[in-house]
Enzyme design. Structure first.
Site, PDB file in Angstrom:
ATOM      1  N   ASP A  66      14.528  -2.057  -8.060  1.00 32.97           N
ATOM      2  CA  ASP A  66      14.232  -2.656  -6.822  1.00 32.97           C
ATOM      3  C   ASP A  66      14.887  -3.998  -6.610  1.00 32.97           C
ATOM      4  O   ASP A  66      14.573  -4.875  -7.399  1.00 32.97           O
ATOM      5  CB  ASP A  66      12.455  -2.893  -7.002  1.00 32.97           C
ATOM      6  N   SER A 146      24.675  -6.595   9.494  1.00 36.63           N
ATOM      7  CA  SER A 146      24.297  -5.514  10.550  1.00 36.63           C
ATOM      8  C   SER A 146      24.678  -6.572  11.705  1.00 36.63           C
ATOM      9  O   SER A 146      24.715  -7.684  12.011  1.00 36.63           O
ATOM     10  CB  SER A 146      22.713  -5.343  10.950  1.00 36.63           C
ATOM     11  N   TYR A 159      14.043  -8.363  11.210  1.00 41.61           N
ATOM     12  CA  TYR A 159      15.285  -7.702  10.485  1.00 41.61           C
ATOM     13  C   TYR A 159      16.428  -8.497  10.650  1.00 41.61           C
ATOM     14  O   TYR A 159      17.190  -8.537   9.727  1.00 41.61           O
ATOM     15  CB  TYR A 159      15.187  -6.194  11.058  1.00 41.61           C
ATOM     16  N   LYS A 163      19.533 -10.432   8.240  1.00 40.17           N
ATOM     17  CA  LYS A 163      20.707 -10.222   8.221  1.00 40.17           C
ATOM     18  C   LYS A 163      21.796 -11.337   8.484  1.00 40.17           C
ATOM     19  O   LYS A 163      22.919 -11.255   8.120  1.00 40.17           O
ATOM     20  CB  LYS A 163      21.208  -8.799   9.102  1.00 40.17           C
TER      21      LYS A 163
HETATM   22  N1  LIG Z   1      21.255   2.692   9.717  1.00 41.07           N
HETATM   23  C1  LIG Z   1      21.510   1.508  10.673  1.00 41.07           C
HETATM   24  O1  LIG Z   1      21.351   1.846  11.823  1.00 41.07           O
HETATM   25  C2  LIG Z   1      21.796   0.302  10.021  1.00 41.07           C
HETATM   26  C3  LIG Z   1      22.801  -0.363  10.720  1.00 41.07           C
HETATM   27  C4  LIG Z   1      23.121  -1.695  10.433  1.00 41.07           C
HETATM   28  C5  LIG Z   1      22.888  -1.994   9.110  1.00 41.07           C
HETATM   29  N2  LIG Z   1      22.308  -1.195   8.129  1.00 41.07           N
HETATM   30  C6  LIG Z   1      21.912  -1.448   6.656  1.00 41.07           C
HETATM   31  O2  LIG Z   1      22.554  -0.608   5.906  1.00 41.07           O
HETATM   32  C7  LIG Z   1      22.009  -0.554   4.743  1.00 41.07           C
HETATM   33  C8  LIG Z   1      21.912   0.802   4.338  1.00 41.07           C
HETATM   34  O3  LIG Z   1      20.722   1.461   5.107  1.00 41.07           O
HETATM   35  P1  LIG Z   1      21.109   2.991   5.485  1.00 41.07           P
HETATM   36  O4  LIG Z   1      21.299   2.930   7.062  1.00 41.07           O
HETATM   37  O5  LIG Z   1      21.871   3.761   4.758  1.00 41.07           O
HETATM   38  O6  LIG Z   1      19.557   3.323   5.208  1.00 41.07           O
HETATM   39  P2  LIG Z   1      18.909   4.413   4.160  1.00 41.07           P
HETATM   40  O7  LIG Z   1      17.493   4.243   4.474  1.00 41.07           O
HETATM   41  O8  LIG Z   1      19.542   5.797   4.316  1.00 41.07           O
HETATM   42  O9  LIG Z   1      19.171   3.855   2.833  1.00 41.07           O
HETATM   43  C9  LIG Z   1      18.658   2.853   2.383  1.00 41.07           C
HETATM   44  C10 LIG Z   1      18.544   2.790   0.758  1.00 41.07           C
HETATM   45  O10 LIG Z   1      18.044   1.579   0.357  1.00 41.07           O
HETATM   46  C11 LIG Z   1      17.137   1.985  -0.578  1.00 41.07           C
HETATM   47  N3  LIG Z   1      16.287   0.774  -0.777  1.00 41.07           N
HETATM   48  C12 LIG Z   1      15.285   0.238   0.225  1.00 41.07           C
HETATM   49  N4  LIG Z   1      14.719  -0.663  -0.500  1.00 41.07           N
HETATM   50  C13 LIG Z   1      15.315  -0.989  -1.736  1.00 41.07           C
HETATM   51  C14 LIG Z   1      14.983  -2.118  -2.557  1.00 41.07           C
HETATM   52  N5  LIG Z   1      13.976  -2.795  -2.647  1.00 41.07           N
HETATM   53  N6  LIG Z   1      15.569  -1.841  -3.938  1.00 41.07           N
HETATM   54  C15 LIG Z   1      16.512  -0.705  -3.864  1.00 41.07           C
HETATM   55  N7  LIG Z   1      16.787   0.143  -3.109  1.00 41.07           N
HETATM   56  C16 LIG Z   1      16.136   0.086  -1.915  1.00 41.07           C
HETATM   57  C17 LIG Z   1      16.284   2.952   0.013  1.00 41.07           C
HETATM   58  O11 LIG Z   1      15.702   3.903  -1.020  1.00 41.07           O
HETATM   59  C18 LIG Z   1      17.498   3.964   0.560  1.00 41.07           C
HETATM   60  O12 LIG Z   1      17.908   4.824  -0.417  1.00 41.07           O
HETATM   61  C19 LIG Z   1      20.854  -1.522   4.619  1.00 41.07           C
HETATM   62  O13 LIG Z   1      20.912  -2.606   4.388  1.00 41.07           O
HETATM   63  C20 LIG Z   1      20.435  -1.343   6.301  1.00 41.07           C
HETATM   64  O14 LIG Z   1      19.597  -2.626   6.895  1.00 41.07           O
HETATM   65  C21 LIG Z   1      21.696  -0.066   8.781  1.00 41.07           C
END
Ligand SMILES: NC(=O)c1ccc[n+]([C@@H]2O[C@H](COP(=O)([O-])OP(=O)(O)OC[C@H]3O[C@@H](n4cnc5c(N)ncnc54)[C@H](O)[C@@H]3O)[C@@H](O)[C@H]2O)c1
Length: 258
Positions: A66, A146, A159, A163
């Site tokens: 975590d 992001s 959120y 970022k």
């Molecule tokens: N998907 C989008 O639209 C988007 C856009 C911009 C940025 N992001 C960022 O990209 C990153 C990855 O997100 P994603 O889109 O792959 O989503 P996702 O939910 O598919 O993957 C995120 C992963 O992080 C893990 N996670 C969450 N909280 C955690 C914690 N406290 N400790 C360890 N692991 C943890 C989850 O279990 C999951 O496996 C994030 O930081 C998200 O904010 C996502």
């Protein structure tokens, strides 16, 4: 050096590697020769990703983490050093969004939770990895921020603020760590159809209407694919980017300039 061996002999940690962007980043780093530590709070997904990398012949392991828990992050770095001898690349990618809605209706608990993972989690990763990188003579840190931090839209203001802090930390650390041969960069993805959407929208699938609205705002007319983010992260982590530090790279099909 060919593309498939850019990370031969390197050790990488990817947080949030059980799903979405993190899974693609871990897979690409492993395919290009890195030993990869898959860190995630979701044991089933994280273990499955590590197993799949080992099945391809890569060196990989899963560490339940975590990222908002200092003891867990310290243990992650120590396990990596014990298993692979050091940390060359740290990808602070784990994150989630609170439910989309008016910022003033967010509960204090949700505010604290999203900052603890998205912002404090990045700092904790750096806090424990930097001394190891200093001892090893250098390293690369890449944070997943992001495009919402640069060009915020309504609904996910807190959120986006998490970022924004990640971008500021990225640039500040880049200046602070240059003397140690440690580069610090970030990627700024636009919307993607990953697990993230479930936490932001509270749905299991990205509804067609939301997808269409998101795509309409992106000049290249598609969402981010995890492989887009993986390609950018691997570029920033590679020697090809040896003069880049403090960069927050949009991976957004032009959304931030439209
Ligand atoms: N998907 C989008 O639209 C988007 C856009 C911009 C940025 N992001 C960022 O990209 C990153 C990855 O997100 P994603 O889109 O792959 O989503 P996702 O939910 O598919 O993957 C995120 C992963 O992080 C893990 N996670 C969450 N909280 C955690 C914690 N406290 N400790 C360890 N692991 C943890 C989850 O279990 C999951 O496996 C994030 O930081 C998200 O904010 C996502």
């Amino acid at each position: 050096m060919n593309a498939s061996s850019r990370f031969a002999g390197k050790t990488a940690i990817v947080t949030g590697a059980g799903s979405g962007f993190g899974r693609a980043i871990a897979s690409r780093l492993a395919a290009e020769g890195a030993a990869v530590v898959v860190a995630d709070v979701n044991t089933g997904n994280g273990q499955a990703v590590a197993d799949s990398l080992v099945d391809t012949g890569a060196k990989a392991l899963f560490q339940h983490t975590d990222v908002s828990d200092a003891h867990a992050v310290e243990a992650l770095i120590q396990r990596t050093v014990d298993a692979f001898g050091g940390v060359d690349i740290l990808v602070n990618n784990a994150g989630f969004s609170h439910l989309s809605g008016p910022a003033w209706e967010l509960s204090e608990d949700e505010y604290d939770r999203v900052f603890a993972t998205n912002t404090k989690g990045v700092w904790l990763g750096c806090k424990y990895a930097i001394p190891v990188m200093q001892r090893g003579g250098g390293g690369v840190i890449i944070n997943t921020a992001s495009i919402g931090a640069v060009a915020p839209r309504p609904g996910v203001t807190v959120y986006n603020a998490t970022k924004g802090a990640v971008m500021t930390m990225t640039r500040g650390l880049a200046v602070e760590l240059a003397r140690y041969n440690i580069r610090v960069n970030a990627v700024n993805p636009v919307a993607a159809d990953t697990g993230f959407m479930k936490s932001a929208l509270g749905t299991d699938e990205l509804p067609d209407a939301n997808r269409a609205a998101l795509i309409k705002g992106i000049p290249l007319r598609r969402l981010t694919e995890p492989e887009d983010v993986a390609a950018s992260v691997c570029f920033l982590a590679s020697e090809e980017a040896s003069f880049l530090t403090g960069v927050c790279l949009p991976v957004d099909g032009g959304r931030s300039i439209s």
